[in-house]
Write an enzyme that holds these catalytic residues in place. Structure first.
Site, PDB file in Angstrom:
ATOM      1  N   HIS A   1       0.814  -1.221   0.000  1.00 43.63           N
ATOM      2  CA  HIS A   1       0.000   0.000   0.000  1.00 43.63           C
ATOM      3  C   HIS A   1       0.853   1.279   0.000  1.00 43.63           C
ATOM      4  CE1 HIS A   1      -2.950   3.005   1.014  1.00 43.63           C
ATOM      5  NE2 HIS A   1      -2.397   3.194   2.199  1.00 43.63           N
TER       6      HIS A   1
ATOM      7  N   HIS B   1       3.747   6.857   5.456  1.00 48.75           N
ATOM      8  CA  HIS B   1       2.541   7.528   5.925  1.00 48.75           C
ATOM      9  C   HIS B   1       1.697   6.730   6.912  1.00 48.75           C
ATOM     10  CE1 HIS B   1       0.175   5.421   2.722  1.00 48.75           C
ATOM     11  NE2 HIS B   1      -0.825   5.606   3.561  1.00 48.75           N
TER      12      HIS B   1
ATOM     13  N   GLU C   1       0.608   5.322  12.557  1.00 42.83           N
ATOM     14  CA  GLU C   1      -0.741   4.832  12.825  1.00 42.83           C
ATOM     15  C   GLU C   1      -0.750   3.321  13.094  1.00 42.83           C
ATOM     16  OE1 GLU C   1      -3.617   6.503  12.760  1.00 42.83           O
ATOM     17  OE2 GLU C   1      -5.182   5.007  12.401  1.00 42.83           O
ATOM     18  N   ASP C   2      -0.018   2.557  12.310  1.00 43.22           N
ATOM     19  CA  ASP C   2      -0.187   1.099  12.313  1.00 43.22           C
ATOM     20  C   ASP C   2       0.976   0.282  12.862  1.00 43.22           C
ATOM     21  OD1 ASP C   2      -2.671   1.419  11.211  1.00 43.22           O
ATOM     22  OD2 ASP C   2      -1.980   1.230   9.143  1.00 43.22           O
TER      23      ASP C   2
ATOM     24  N   ASP D   1      -3.195   8.088  -1.415  1.00 40.17           N
ATOM     25  CA  ASP D   1      -3.542   7.056  -0.429  1.00 40.17           C
ATOM     26  C   ASP D   1      -4.980   6.599  -0.647  1.00 40.17           C
ATOM     27  OD1 ASP D   1      -3.538   5.570   2.060  1.00 40.17           O
ATOM     28  OD2 ASP D   1      -4.577   7.281   2.981  1.00 40.17           O
TER      29      ASP D   1
HETATM   30 MN    MN Z   1      -2.818   4.628   3.873  1.00 42.76          MN
END
Ligand code: MN
Length: 720
Positions: A50, A74, A78-79, A142
């Site tokens: 991704h 990016h 977050e992940d 994205d």
């Molecule tokens: Mn993304």
């Protein structure tokens, strides 16, 4: 980590980036690919697919190394377990802050309209996007990749993402002119939401294409020949209308696809100047018949997102209309990539042109947000609660700041920094000076002027600031300073102003001056006075105005008291003029109209405030009310026979013929003149004679009154 992939990306980057920038991207690639290593996407592919795809899209847009690095990274904050501070350390502030912006957006729920925080989240989105144009473009890329791989998600999630794209991101991409990504996002979202319609349109377009293929190829090669033979370098592209815009047109104009002639078109991209486009237009029109009302000149009148091209529709070889766009390569870049085009090849420069471009797209962002909000009909109520009550303004650096409606430059200054607020001396909006109580409007670019010679805020700011933070910071500032400090400051301030107004304060304020000020301002102690001056509760200039007024008043009174200084007023009757006034040593003396004293009659002078002296009878009712005996002056008469002097007499009598003649005759016999006479009749049939008679003494008047009494029918004789 996948070296083949890294090479694939690096090869593309080598075409337009420096080695240094490529190294940066490679570092980002390493961090991101290992951070996402264990993760899988819903499709079962490795998660890193991704961010890698997002980075590739940006490579197609020829964005910078920092932007591509941020694209690769990016999702790591977050992940994965990687923190922002780690990124800041490893990749630098610039990339970390782009990732931060994207992470913040990720956390926002923008589904509409069930969520009560929708509008607030839109505003947060706006603020995050505004930090850096690259945040916006990466977000588009994205979103595009998420849409391309959406079929692995559950249906409700698919629907939400697609709707959000059509509602928020595609219109924004349109505003910013990033058409390349806008069309792709729209078509993917359309496919997700209306799969049947999408399928139908794509089938029909495919059939049409076959139908028109020969025609189009023929026109394309002919156009190319026209360019070549005239010496223009460039290319001719065949282009197809995007499915979602076909669908929208069908809905809007309830047209069938059969009736649309602009499904396919040609585009001439010229390697040259804008003026060349007009020349090429001329060549095309001499070859093919144009349809005049279909011509649009977006070069002379560029769109607000900077799009430029000439559009014309001509009758093609087989009598069918063909739409042709003509533009230069520069225009083409802007047409495809919009604001992103400004970032191609280079990093966030600081030139004026780039800055004004940034302001330009920020204003687009703000307008987009306004449109977005006002298009949500059933949010009327909420809208007025949130959006109508705030303004969004720009800082000089181009950051967005939201403030409550009615905010002023002072509110803005305190929002930026407490010290900026304290030292604020002025403000500019869009480069023009404004008052500090100017009410800011959405889109204003605000600049605060400060001076470090200013010690702090002005208390009168409290009258107009609207933000609680500005209010409390101003109050705090005044509270924080000790009373001693304020007293000292107030003393210096007041002395300075007094000196300017040429009061003698070389040795500080004299006791006399101090008392005078305290009396005038009704302030209890001198320290209180200084304190109030320093804190702005009373203005030093105000005090000076009061003092000046008082001085003037004193001067007038002093003039009057020149006369007072003697042991009484000596009134010489021959100096009294016919209007009943007299000048005594330059001071005006006036016979009071209320009692009109006669020469020789016990009288008293009264020193008025600024209007000289008025002379009353001693028993005048008005004199009995006077509180201040110091204003009363004894009076001595000096009666000159030659002078005349007014007395007012009222005679009331039963009216009969000859009465007027009799009265005037008696007065004349006494050697007196009637200067004025008014006669009126009372309700009881009596006549009232109101006369002003020139006499010289009280005695004369008394004799006259006695004689008038003797006339038959006279009821009453009075002197006023
Ligand atoms: Mn993304």
């Amino acid at each position: 980590m996948n070296p083949a992939r890294l090479n694939q990306l690096s090869e593309k980057l080598k075409k337009y980036l420096s080695d240094e920038e490529i190294n940066l991207v490679q570092k980002a690639f390493t961090i991101a690919s290992s951070a996402h290593q264990e993760q899988k996407r819903a499709s079962g592919e490795g998660y890193f697919d991704h961010p890698f795809s997002v980075a590739e899209t940006l490579t197609d847009l020829k964005m910078s190394g920092a932007a591509i690095s941020a694209a690769l990274l990016h999702d790591v904050v977050e992940d994965t377990s990687i923190s922002l501070s780690y990124l800041r350390k490893e990749m630098g502030e610039e990339i970390a802050s782009i990732v931060e912006g994207l992470t913040k957006i990720e956390a926002l729920d923008l589904s509409f309209p069930k969520k009560s925080r929708y509008l607030e989240n839109i505003r947060k989105l706006l603020i995050s996007l505004s930090k850096d144009i690259r945040v916006v473009v990466i977000k588009f890329a994205d979103r595009l990749h998420n849409l391309q791989t959406i079929k692995h998600l559950d249906l409700s999630k698919q629907k939400r993402i697609a709707e959000e794209t059509l509602e928020i991101y595609a219109p924004l991409a349109h505003r910013l002119g990033v058409y390349q990504l806008k069309w792709q996002m729209e078509d993917m979202a359309f496919k997700t939401l209306n799969p049947r319609e999408y399928e139908e349109i794509s089938q029909k377009v495919a059939n049409k294409r076959i139908e028109r293929e020969t025609l189009l190829l023929e026109a394309q090669s002919k156009l190319k020949k026209i360019l070549d033979s005239s010496g223009y370098k460039g290319e001719v592209q065949a282009r197809a209308k995007h499915f979602y815009s076909i669908y929208k047109k069908m809905m809007r104009e309830s047209k069938d696809i059969e009736g649309m002639y602009d499904l396919f078109g040609l585009r001439a991209i010229i390697d040259g100047k804008p003026s060349d486009c007009y020349n090429v237009l001329g060549l095309i029109h001499s070859e093919w018949q144009p349809i005049p009302q279909r011509f649009k000149d977006f070069i002379a009148e560029r769109k607000s997102n900077d799009y430029q091209s000439l559009h014309t529709t001509v009758i093609g070889p087989k009598g069918e209309p063909i739409e042709i766009q003509i533009r230069t390569y520069d225009m083409h870049k802007i047409a495809e990539y919009g604001v992103a085009a400004h970032w191609v090849y280079k990093e966030g420069g600081k030139s004026d042109k780039e800055f004004s471009q940034k302001i330009g797209w920020l204003r687009e962002l703000i307008d987009w947000q306004k449109d977005l909000v006002s298009s949500q009909d059933f949010y009327e109520g909420l809208k007025s609660d949130i959006f109508q009550e705030e303004v969004i303004v720009l800082t000089p650096k181009g950051d967005l700041l939201s403030l409550p409606n009615g905010s002023t430059p002072v509110d803005f200054a305190y929002k930026i920094h407490t010290d900026i607020g304290h030292q604020c001396i002025g403000a500019r909006v869009d480069g023009k000076m404004v008052a500090l109580d100017y009410q800011l409007k959405t889109g204003d670019r605000v600049e605060i002027m400060t001076s470090d010679r200013i010690k702090g805020p002005s208390r009168h700011w409290l009258d107009f600031v609207v933000t609680t933070s500005a209010k409390s910071k101003i109050q705090q500032w005044f509270r924080k300073r000790s009373r001693e400090e304020l007293v000292k400051e107030g003393r210096l301030l007041l002395e300075k102003e007094l000196k300017k107004a040429s009061f003698d304060v070389e040795m500080g304020l004299s006791l006399e001056l101090t008392n005078k000020i305290l009396k005038l301002t009704k302030i209890r102690s001198i320290d209180d006075l200084y304190h109030q001056v320093a804190s702005g509760a009373i203005n030093a200039i105000e005090i000076i105005v009061l003092l000046k007024k008082e001085e003037e008043k004193k001067k007038k009174e002093e003039e009057s008291s020149k006369v007072l200084a003697q042991d009484g007023l000596l009134i010489k009757t021959d100096l009294i003029d016919s209007s009943g006034t007299l000048l005594l040593d330059g001071v005006l003396l006036r016979l009071a109209r209320c009692c009109m004293p006669l020469p020789g009659e016990p009288s008293v002078g009264y020193v008025t405030k600024g209007k000289g002296i008025s002379l009353h009878r001693k028993n005048c009712i008005n004199m009995r009310k006077i509180q201040d005996p110091s204003r009363m002056m004894p009076v001595k008469w000096e009666i000159q026979a030659s002078s005349s002097y007014p007395a007012r007499i009222i005679v009331t009598a039963y009216d009969r013929p000859g009465l007027v003649a009799l009265i005037t005759q008696i007065i004349a016999q006494r050697g007196l003149n009637i200067r004025q006479m008014k006669v009126n009749t009372t309700s009881t049939k009596k006549a009232r004679f109101n006369m002003e008679i020139s006499s010289i003494s009280q005695q004369q008047v008394e004799v006259l009154i006695a004689e008038l009494y003797r006339i038959e029918g006279v009821v009453e004789v009075n002197r006023i």
